[in-house]
Design an enzyme around this catalytic site. Structure first.
Site, PDB file in Angstrom:
ATOM      1  N   HIS A   9       0.810  -1.216   0.000  1.00 42.13           N
ATOM      2  CA  HIS A   9       0.000   0.000   0.000  1.00 42.13           C
ATOM      3  C   HIS A   9       0.847   1.271   0.000  1.00 42.13           C
ATOM      4  CE1 HIS A   9       0.862  -1.046   4.155  1.00 42.13           C
ATOM      5  NE2 HIS A   9       0.751   0.230   4.443  1.00 42.13           N
ATOM      6  N   CYS A  65       7.976  -0.362  -1.678  1.00 41.60           N
ATOM      7  CA  CYS A  65       7.236  -0.238  -0.416  1.00 41.60           C
ATOM      8  C   CYS A  65       7.593   1.132   0.163  1.00 41.60           C
ATOM      9  CB  CYS A  65       7.543  -1.389   0.545  1.00 41.60           C
ATOM     10  SG  CYS A  65       9.247  -1.530   1.116  1.00 41.60           S
ATOM     11  N   GLY A  66       7.329   1.359   1.427  1.00 40.16           N
ATOM     12  CA  GLY A  66       7.596   2.669   2.013  1.00 40.16           C
ATOM     13  C   GLY A  66       9.062   3.048   1.968  1.00 40.16           C
ATOM     14  N   ILE A  69      13.187  -1.302   1.981  1.00 38.82           N
ATOM     15  CA  ILE A  69      13.970  -2.265   2.761  1.00 38.82           C
ATOM     16  C   ILE A  69      13.261  -3.608   2.883  1.00 38.82           C
ATOM     17  CG2 ILE A  69      14.979  -2.753   5.023  1.00 38.82           C
ATOM     18  CD1 ILE A  69      15.336   0.352   5.308  1.00 38.82           C
ATOM     19  N   GLY A  70      12.005  -3.596   3.275  1.00 39.98           N
ATOM     20  CA  GLY A  70      11.265  -4.845   3.460  1.00 39.98           C
ATOM     21  C   GLY A  70      11.184  -5.659   2.183  1.00 39.98           C
ATOM     22  N   HIS A  98      27.870  -4.396 -11.684  1.00 41.99           N
ATOM     23  CA  HIS A  98      28.747  -5.214 -10.845  1.00 41.99           C
ATOM     24  C   HIS A  98      28.053  -6.401 -10.186  1.00 41.99           C
ATOM     25  CE1 HIS A  98      31.920  -1.802 -10.243  1.00 41.99           C
ATOM     26  NE2 HIS A  98      31.659  -2.048 -11.509  1.00 41.99           N
ATOM     27  N   ASN A  99      26.762  -6.278  -9.899  1.00 40.31           N
ATOM     28  CA  ASN A  99      26.056  -7.327  -9.170  1.00 40.31           C
ATOM     29  C   ASN A  99      25.028  -8.062 -10.014  1.00 40.31           C
ATOM     30  OD1 ASN A  99      26.153  -4.695  -7.044  1.00 40.31           O
ATOM     31  ND2 ASN A  99      27.250  -6.550  -6.465  1.00 40.31           N
ATOM     32  N   ARG A 109       8.508   6.475   0.242  1.00 37.55           N
ATOM     33  CA  ARG A 109       8.575   7.512   1.275  1.00 37.55           C
ATOM     34  C   ARG A 109       9.938   8.188   1.357  1.00 37.55           C
ATOM     35  NH1 ARG A 109       5.284   3.748   5.521  1.00 37.55           N
ATOM     36  NH2 ARG A 109       3.208   4.156   4.663  1.00 37.55           N
ATOM     37  N   ARG A 136      32.417 -13.307  -8.483  1.00 35.82           N
ATOM     38  CA  ARG A 136      31.667 -12.944  -7.279  1.00 35.82           C
ATOM     39  C   ARG A 136      30.239 -13.479  -7.341  1.00 35.82           C
ATOM     40  NH1 ARG A 136      34.456  -7.070  -7.780  1.00 35.82           N
ATOM     41  NH2 ARG A 136      36.510  -7.792  -7.118  1.00 35.82           N
TER      42      ARG A 136
END
Length: 148
Positions: A9, A65-66, A69-70, A98-99, A109, A136
């Protein structure tokens, strides 16, 4: 190129803007929701996007998301997923170069719409460099094989 996209949301508004941007650039978009600002749980949508990439239904994923991170935490639980939380264009470019990141995570947010679209554009314009970075990725795959 197919892009799987999902948000909770808190990321719904930005997801819709990014989806519109992607479609205007000719990308095919698979929208895994959510479809409103009604409170929901981000792991549901991160799982669907990650699985779409695992099943090769999508080439890349974008999760919002906000804070981002989650979504990043959940997406990285899936074998073969390399999700990167990017707060600027440099991080986006490096996560691809690189990844070989295959999922971009963003926080509605913490980013303005203009910056978020610029990050998406930078991320999608880059290619994996290979070379020393390939070893790697192989080490990451070995860890996944041993843990998952």
């Amino acid at each position: 190129m197919k892009i799987a996209i999902g948000s909770d949301h808190a990321g719904f508004r930005l997801k819709e803007k990014i989806k519109e941007f992607l479609l205007s650039k000719g990308y095919e978009v698979l929208d895994f929701g959510t479809n409103s600002t009604e409170s929901t749980h981000y792991p549901i949508f991160a799982k669907e996007v990650a699985r779409a990439i695992q099943r090769k239904e999508a080439d890349f994923g974008i999760l919002i998301c906000g804070s981002g991170i989650g979504m990043c935490i959940v997406a990285n639980k899936f074998k073969g997923i390399r999700a990167a939380l990017c707060l600027n264009e440099y991080m986006a470019r490096m996560s691809r170069r690189h990844n070989n990141a295959n999922v971009l995570c963003l926080g509605d947010r913490v980013l303005g719409e203009e910056l978020a679209l610029s990050i998406v554009s930078a991320w999608l314009s880059e290619e994996f460099e290979g070379g020393r970075h390939q070893k790697r990725l192989e080490l990451i795959q070995e860890i996944e094989e041993g843990m998952c």
